[in-house]
Design a protein around this motif. Structure first.
Motif, PDB file in Angstrom:
ATOM      1  N   VAL A  99       8.525  -3.124  -1.776  1.00 21.71           N
ATOM      2  CA  VAL A  99       7.479  -2.718  -2.718  1.00 21.71           C
ATOM      3  C   VAL A  99       7.840  -2.803  -4.259  1.00 21.71           C
ATOM      4  CG1 VAL A  99       6.290  -0.698  -3.743  1.00 21.71           C
ATOM      5  CG2 VAL A  99       6.816  -1.109  -1.313  1.00 21.71           C
ATOM      6  N   ASP A 100       7.003  -3.625  -4.905  1.00 19.23           N
ATOM      7  CA  ASP A 100       7.441  -3.825  -6.411  1.00 19.23           C
ATOM      8  C   ASP A 100       7.175  -2.829  -7.151  1.00 19.23           C
ATOM      9  OD1 ASP A 100       8.034  -5.176  -8.833  1.00 19.23           O
ATOM     10  OD2 ASP A 100       6.122  -6.174  -8.647  1.00 19.23           O
ATOM     11  N   LYS A 101       5.847  -2.206  -7.247  1.00 22.66           N
ATOM     12  CA  LYS A 101       5.619  -0.847  -7.966  1.00 22.66           C
ATOM     13  C   LYS A 101       4.335  -0.237  -7.261  1.00 22.66           C
ATOM     14  CE  LYS A 101       5.372  -3.200 -11.869  1.00 22.66           C
ATOM     15  NZ  LYS A 101       5.153  -3.872 -13.050  1.00 22.66           N
ATOM     16  N   ILE A 102       4.159   1.200  -7.310  1.00 20.43           N
ATOM     17  CA  ILE A 102       3.304   1.853  -7.171  1.00 20.43           C
ATOM     18  C   ILE A 102       2.800   2.677  -8.332  1.00 20.43           C
ATOM     19  CG2 ILE A 102       2.260   3.616  -5.677  1.00 20.43           C
ATOM     20  CD1 ILE A 102       4.322   3.004  -3.567  1.00 20.43           C
ATOM     21  N   GLU A 103       1.638   2.378  -8.827  1.00 19.49           N
ATOM     22  CA  GLU A 103       1.265   3.124  -9.996  1.00 19.49           C
ATOM     23  C   GLU A 103      -0.242   3.418 -10.240  1.00 19.49           C
ATOM     24  OE1 GLU A 103       1.712   0.123 -13.030  1.00 19.49           O
ATOM     25  OE2 GLU A 103       1.077  -1.408 -11.968  1.00 19.49           O
ATOM     26  N   LEU A 104      -0.795   4.031 -11.051  1.00 13.79           N
ATOM     27  CA  LEU A 104      -1.991   4.750 -11.421  1.00 13.79           C
ATOM     28  C   LEU A 104      -2.354   3.657 -12.640  1.00 13.79           C
ATOM     29  CD1 LEU A 104      -2.315   8.468 -11.016  1.00 13.79           C
ATOM     30  CD2 LEU A 104      -3.081   6.530  -9.609  1.00 13.79           C
ATOM     31  N   ILE A 105      -3.603   3.141 -12.574  1.00 16.17           N
ATOM     32  CA  ILE A 105      -4.104   2.503 -13.610  1.00 16.17           C
ATOM     33  C   ILE A 105      -5.740   2.633 -13.896  1.00 16.17           C
ATOM     34  CG2 ILE A 105      -2.670   0.449 -12.931  1.00 16.17           C
ATOM     35  CD1 ILE A 105      -4.998  -1.065 -12.094  1.00 16.17           C
ATOM     36  N   THR A 106      -6.141   2.243 -14.992  1.00 16.96           N
ATOM     37  CA  THR A 106      -7.526   2.265 -15.188  1.00 16.96           C
ATOM     38  C   THR A 106      -7.816   0.831 -15.525  1.00 16.96           C
ATOM     39  OG1 THR A 106      -7.356   3.093 -17.569  1.00 16.96           O
ATOM     40  CG2 THR A 106      -7.886   4.714 -16.028  1.00 16.96           C
ATOM     41  N   ASN A 107      -8.829   0.266 -15.153  1.00 15.95           N
ATOM     42  CA  ASN A 107      -9.356  -1.070 -15.241  1.00 15.95           C
ATOM     43  C   ASN A 107     -10.896  -1.254 -14.949  1.00 15.95           C
ATOM     44  OD1 ASN A 107      -9.903  -4.016 -14.400  1.00 15.95           O
ATOM     45  ND2 ASN A 107      -7.857  -4.196 -15.138  1.00 15.95           N
ATOM     46  N   LEU A 123      -5.556   3.491  -7.689  1.00 11.36           N
ATOM     47  CA  LEU A 123      -3.986   3.529  -7.225  1.00 11.36           C
ATOM     48  C   LEU A 123      -3.713   2.017  -7.052  1.00 11.36           C
ATOM     49  CD1 LEU A 123      -1.564   4.954  -6.259  1.00 11.36           C
ATOM     50  CD2 LEU A 123      -2.593   4.391  -3.889  1.00 11.36           C
ATOM     51  N   CYS A 124      -2.660   1.477  -7.665  1.00 14.19           N
ATOM     52  CA  CYS A 124      -2.214   0.074  -7.524  1.00 14.19           C
ATOM     53  C   CYS A 124      -0.949   0.073  -6.813  1.00 14.19           C
ATOM     54  CB  CYS A 124      -2.070  -0.621  -8.704  1.00 14.19           C
ATOM     55  SG  CYS A 124      -1.797  -2.556  -8.533  1.00 14.19           S
ATOM     56  N   VAL A 125      -0.813  -0.740  -5.460  1.00 12.53           N
ATOM     57  CA  VAL A 125       0.372  -0.771  -4.813  1.00 12.53           C
ATOM     58  C   VAL A 125       0.665  -2.386  -4.884  1.00 12.53           C
ATOM     59  CG1 VAL A 125       1.460  -0.598  -2.623  1.00 12.53           C
ATOM     60  CG2 VAL A 125       0.165   0.951  -3.369  1.00 12.53           C
ATOM     61  N   ARG A 126       1.809  -2.761  -5.506  1.00  9.87           N
ATOM     62  CA  ARG A 126       2.028  -4.276  -5.373  1.00  9.87           C
ATOM     63  C   ARG A 126       3.281  -4.213  -4.537  1.00  9.87           C
ATOM     64  NH1 ARG A 126      -1.008  -6.115  -9.907  1.00  9.87           N
ATOM     65  NH2 ARG A 126      -1.336  -4.482 -11.359  1.00  9.87           N
ATOM     66  N   ALA A 153       0.782   7.489  -1.162  1.00 12.48           N
ATOM     67  CA  ALA A 153       1.056   6.002  -1.424  1.00 12.48           C
ATOM     68  C   ALA A 153       2.642   5.770  -1.192  1.00 12.48           C
ATOM     69  CB  ALA A 153       0.435   5.296  -2.486  1.00 12.48           C
ATOM     70  N   GLN A 154       3.404   6.816  -1.389  1.00 11.08           N
ATOM     71  CA  GLN A 154       4.947   6.581  -1.196  1.00 11.08           C
ATOM     72  C   GLN A 154       5.261   6.306   0.121  1.00 11.08           C
ATOM     73  OE1 GLN A 154       6.486   6.307  -4.274  1.00 11.08           O
ATOM     74  NE2 GLN A 154       4.610   6.904  -5.288  1.00 11.08           N
ATOM     75  N   THR A 155       4.209   6.916   1.157  1.00 10.62           N
ATOM     76  CA  THR A 155       4.871   6.600   2.696  1.00 10.62           C
ATOM     77  C   THR A 155       5.000   4.980   2.766  1.00 10.62           C
ATOM     78  OG1 THR A 155       2.423   6.878   3.386  1.00 10.62           O
ATOM     79  CG2 THR A 155       3.765   8.747   3.104  1.00 10.62           C
ATOM     80  N   VAL A 156       4.339   4.129   2.005  1.00 15.79           N
ATOM     81  CA  VAL A 156       4.225   2.772   2.294  1.00 15.79           C
ATOM     82  C   VAL A 156       5.776   2.203   2.184  1.00 15.79           C
ATOM     83  CG1 VAL A 156       4.163   1.728  -0.082  1.00 15.79           C
ATOM     84  CG2 VAL A 156       3.017   0.487   1.697  1.00 15.79           C
ATOM     85  N   TYR A 157       6.410   2.727   1.749  1.00 17.65           N
ATOM     86  CA  TYR A 157       8.083   2.503   1.912  1.00 17.65           C
ATOM     87  C   TYR A 157       8.400   2.845   3.355  1.00 17.65           C
ATOM     88  CZ  TYR A 157       8.669   2.472  -3.062  1.00 17.65           C
ATOM     89  OH  TYR A 157       8.283   2.246  -4.546  1.00 17.65           O
ATOM     90  N   ASP A 158       7.917   3.674   4.242  1.00 13.41           N
ATOM     91  CA  ASP A 158       8.434   3.705   5.421  1.00 13.41           C
ATOM     92  C   ASP A 158       7.468   3.113   6.195  1.00 13.41           C
ATOM     93  OD1 ASP A 158      10.566   5.798   4.679  1.00 13.41           O
ATOM     94  OD2 ASP A 158       8.775   7.283   4.369  1.00 13.41           O
ATOM     95  N   THR A 159       6.261   2.958   6.088  1.00 13.45           N
ATOM     96  CA  THR A 159       5.303   2.283   7.024  1.00 13.45           C
ATOM     97  C   THR A 159       5.585   0.783   6.870  1.00 13.45           C
ATOM     98  OG1 THR A 159       3.584   2.359   5.489  1.00 13.45           O
ATOM     99  CG2 THR A 159       3.679   4.225   6.843  1.00 13.45           C
ATOM    100  N   GLU A 189       7.476 -12.933 -13.730  1.00 13.16           N
ATOM    101  CA  GLU A 189       8.053 -12.034 -12.887  1.00 13.16           C
ATOM    102  C   GLU A 189       7.492 -12.215 -11.542  1.00 13.16           C
ATOM    103  OE1 GLU A 189      10.601  -8.883 -11.508  1.00 13.16           O
ATOM    104  OE2 GLU A 189      10.433  -9.974 -13.263  1.00 13.16           O
ATOM    105  N   ILE A 190       6.394 -12.388 -11.213  1.00 19.02           N
ATOM    106  CA  ILE A 190       5.592 -12.535  -9.881  1.00 19.02           C
ATOM    107  C   ILE A 190       6.289 -14.072  -9.427  1.00 19.02           C
ATOM    108  CG2 ILE A 190       3.775 -13.283  -8.651  1.00 19.02           C
ATOM    109  CD1 ILE A 190       2.278 -11.452 -10.495  1.00 19.02           C
ATOM    110  N   ALA A 191       6.498 -15.076 -10.120  1.00 15.43           N
ATOM    111  CA  ALA A 191       7.087 -16.261  -9.740  1.00 15.43           C
ATOM    112  C   ALA A 191       8.365 -15.899  -9.544  1.00 15.43           C
ATOM    113  CB  ALA A 191       6.830 -17.315 -11.037  1.00 15.43           C
ATOM    114  N   ARG A 192       9.310 -15.093 -10.189  1.00 18.73           N
ATOM    115  CA  ARG A 192      10.508 -14.927  -9.769  1.00 18.73           C
ATOM    116  C   ARG A 192      10.825 -14.135  -8.275  1.00 18.73           C
ATOM    117  NH1 ARG A 192      14.060 -10.787  -9.609  1.00 18.73           N
ATOM    118  NH2 ARG A 192      12.753  -9.353 -10.261  1.00 18.73           N
TER     119      ARG A 192
END
Length: 237
Positions: A99-107, A123-126, A153-159, A189-192
């Motif tokens: 997981v790169d990041k889990i965040e709330l955004i508005t777009n 909710l954005c999960v990258r 969404a934090q359970t994605v670290y386990d699932t 950053e994504i390329a890295r």
């Protein structure tokens, strides 16, 4: 009666044998043109013919200025499963996800794709998808935060699976619509994280995921490393 084997064919068979035996592994650099010319006592044209055939057959890949390398085994997408993880497992890969990041955004643009209010938090999960320990894709999934909260969404670290995480809150994908294009990665950053150079061309996939009521539950964007990924589509007449 004995038949002489063409020198280019002999070079091809020797390289293929080395790959199949494990002497040459994916990513290994093969002998240069000059080395093979001396080894087989042949011309540059003969060596290039062998390289061209092996590249066309998917055994080798050429990188300008660097040389010729054993090609990596591609993940061939048959478009038969909603789950990217399931398709990788079916093809014998060892899979993982970071997981790169889990965040709330508005777009506003993404909200429009999800058919929700522009001001509604999303909710954005990258995450980075790995096969056999190597990064092959960078995925960003967007869902209405009323379907999946930041805490849930934090359970994605386990699932290790975004769809398994959705299933825990009774959100079930049924079908998807995907759009494929080629796009360079301009984000350093994504390329890295994908272990490739900035501005490298990738397969770029936009996905809309629907539930059993044909309502959109996810919009996703994925960069696939083109060295690891191909798509096969069967069309029946």
């Amino acid at each position: 009666m004995e038949y002489k084997v063409a020198k280019y064919f002999q070079i091809e068979q020797d390289i293929i044998a080395a790959i199949k035996s494990g002497q040459l592994k994916p990513g290994d650099k093969v002998d240069s043109e000059s080395v093979l010319k001396k080894k087989y006592n042949v011309s540059t044209i003969t060596v290039r013919k062998a390289f061209t055939d092996l590249i066309n057959e998917g055994y080798l890949t050429g990188i300008q200025g660097l040389g010729t390398f054993v090609a990596k085994k591609q993940m061939i997408r048959g478009l038969t499963s909603l789950s990217f993880s399931d398709e990788l497992l079916q093809q014998g890969y060892e899979i993982d996800m970071h997981v790169d990041k889990i965040e709330l955004i508005t777009n506003a643009q993404i909200a429009e794709k999800l058919t929700i209010d522009p001001e509604q938090p999303i909710l954005c999960v990258r995450r980075i998808r790995l096969a056999n320990g190597e990064p092959i894709a960078y995925q960003s999934s967007f869902v209405d935060s009323r379907l999946l909260s930041l805490e849930q969404a934090q359970t994605v670290y386990d699932t290790k699976s975004f769809y398994k995480t959705l299933a825990q809150v009774n959100v079930t994908p049924v079908w998807v619509n995907e759009n494929y294009s080629v796009r360079e990665i301009g984000n350093v950053e994504i390329a890295r994280l994908m272990n490739i150079r900035k501005n490298t061309a990738t397969f770029f996939v936009k996905r809309l995921t629907f539930d059993q009521r044909d309502e959109i539950i996810e919009y996703a964007e994925t960069y696939f490393n083109k060295d690891w990924y191909s798509v096969t589509v069967n069309i029946k007449m």
